[in-house]
Write a protein that holds these residues in place. Structure first.
Motif, PDB file in Angstrom:
ATOM      1  N   GLU A   1       0.891  -1.113  -0.067  1.00 52.31           N
ATOM      2  CA  GLU A   1      -0.051   0.411  -0.224  1.00 52.31           C
ATOM      3  C   GLU A   1       0.941   1.098  -0.283  1.00 52.31           C
ATOM      4  O   GLU A   1       0.279   2.122  -0.505  1.00 52.31           O
TER       5      GLU A   1
ATOM      6  N   ILE B   1       1.333   6.327  -7.125  1.00 55.73           N
ATOM      7  CA  ILE B   1      -0.026   7.723  -6.967  1.00 55.73           C
ATOM      8  C   ILE B   1       0.111   8.636  -7.125  1.00 55.73           C
ATOM      9  O   ILE B   1       0.069   9.978  -7.673  1.00 55.73           O
ATOM     10  N   ASP B   2       1.477   9.312  -5.645  1.00 57.93           N
ATOM     11  CA  ASP B   2       1.725  10.611  -5.606  1.00 57.93           C
ATOM     12  C   ASP B   2       2.567  11.654  -6.751  1.00 57.93           C
ATOM     13  O   ASP B   2       2.955  12.154  -7.333  1.00 57.93           O
TER      14      ASP B   2
ATOM     15  N   GLU C   1       2.211   1.867  -3.862  1.00 55.97           N
ATOM     16  CA  GLU C   1       1.445   1.933  -4.514  1.00 55.97           C
ATOM     17  C   GLU C   1       0.975   3.435  -3.998  1.00 55.97           C
ATOM     18  O   GLU C   1       0.346   4.317  -5.072  1.00 55.97           O
ATOM     19  N   ALA C   2       1.037   4.135  -2.807  1.00 60.53           N
ATOM     20  CA  ALA C   2       0.575   4.962  -2.746  1.00 60.53           C
ATOM     21  C   ALA C   2       1.443   6.761  -3.035  1.00 60.53           C
ATOM     22  O   ALA C   2       1.246   7.734  -3.709  1.00 60.53           O
TER      23      ALA C   2
END
Length: 308
Positions: A199, A206-207, A202-203
């Motif tokens: 996670e 995404i950023d 993935e964060a």
């Protein structure tokens, strides 16, 4: 009523004391065999080694106590200085390469797939083979009449001094050591990478963080303790490098690949200088312990600076 309360309090106190003593006795009983085994297998041999290092002994006659003479001779012996230079070069270069290549390899193969599992196994395979056998194998490949030079000779090319040129031999030795040992680091790092939360990665993606930024700023800092462990294990292991030196170069040519451990076992003990050889071994043990503690302390200091 007051006397009865005091009596009950005293009984409870004695009961708790007996329980603590009983628990302590059980703990000591369980620890006893391990402590005894450690004392017999480690403490006593080290104590005997330290005593012998303070003597002039050939392994047969009566040992003569000489104090610190053997340790003083360590710093006056040119062969020891040369061996320490070779050992330090192998340890530093080998550790940097094995940890660095192992980390890059692990990052490239951290995904779960049959292909990645295959290449991980390929990297780890040399580690399960005896270093002595690997040395003989590469000696047959890199030797003067080895597979590579025999192939070059068919094309009229002069043989390359993989093992008979002093500088080339040391490079060849380090290369073989790195090839044989970096797979162990791959396994350590792959296992550590599996603990990084998906996670979080993935964060970061995404950023807008790139794969390189994710690895440098998130993944590697999170597995830093494992990198420290790998560094200590490699460093201490390479300081004690012996078997692959014996089978690949035999310490030659002209002592250019003679490590400190090789000097102890192949020169000092064979020359019946048991007291001096033991002093060398004790000194090597101390250096290994100091380096391990130093690397760990630097890692802990960096962690504290990062978290503060």
């Amino acid at each position: 009523m007051v006397e009865l309360a005091e009596l009950n309090a005293g009984l409870n106190h004695r009961g708790r004391r007996r329980a603590r003593l009983r628990d302590s006795a059980v703990s000591l009983g369980m620890m006893g065999p391990a402590v005894l085994l450690y004392t017999v297998m480690t403490v006593v041999p080290v104590g005997v080694a330290v005593y012998l290092s303070l003597t002039d002994w050939d392994g047969f006659s009566t040992a003569t106590f000489t104090g610190l003479d053997n340790y003083k001779h360590l710093f006056d012996d040119p062969s020891s200085s040369d061996a320490w230079y070779v050992t330090a070069l192998i340890a530093v270069a080998g550790t940097v390469l094995m940890v660095g290549l192992g980390l890059v390899y692990a990052l490239a193969l951290k995904g779960r797939s049959r292909t990645n599992s295959f290449f991980r196994a390929v990297a780890y395979f040399p580690h399960v083979i005896s270093s002595l056998i690997l040395g003989y194998l590469w000696a047959a490949i890199l030797g003067t009449n080895g597979a590579i030079n025999n192939t070059l000779a068919k094309f009229g090319i002069e043989p390359l001094g993989f093992l008979f040129d002093e500088q080339f031999a040391l490079i060849s030795l380090i290369a073989v050591i790195v090839w044989a040992g970096f797979g162990f680091n791959v396994v350590l790092f792959v296992a550590a990478l599996q603990t990084v939360p998906a996670e979080l990665l993935e964060a970061a993606a995404i950023d807008g963080a790139s794969k390189r930024q994710i690895n440098l700023r998130i993944v590697i800092p999170m597995i830093a303790p494992v990198v420290t462990v790998a560094t200590v294990l490699n460093l201490v292991g390479l300081i004690r490098a012996y078997d692959i030196v014996v089978s690949l170069t035999g310490g030659g040519p002209a002592g250019s690949t003679q490590t400190f451990t090789y000097l102890i076992l192949a020169r000092s003990f064979e020359g019946t200088k048991v007291g001096y050889a033991t002093a060398q071994a004790v000194f090597l043990m101390v250096v290994s312990a100091v380096l391990a503690l130093l690397v760990t302390a630097l890692r802990n200091r960096q962690d504290q600076a990062t978290t503060s």
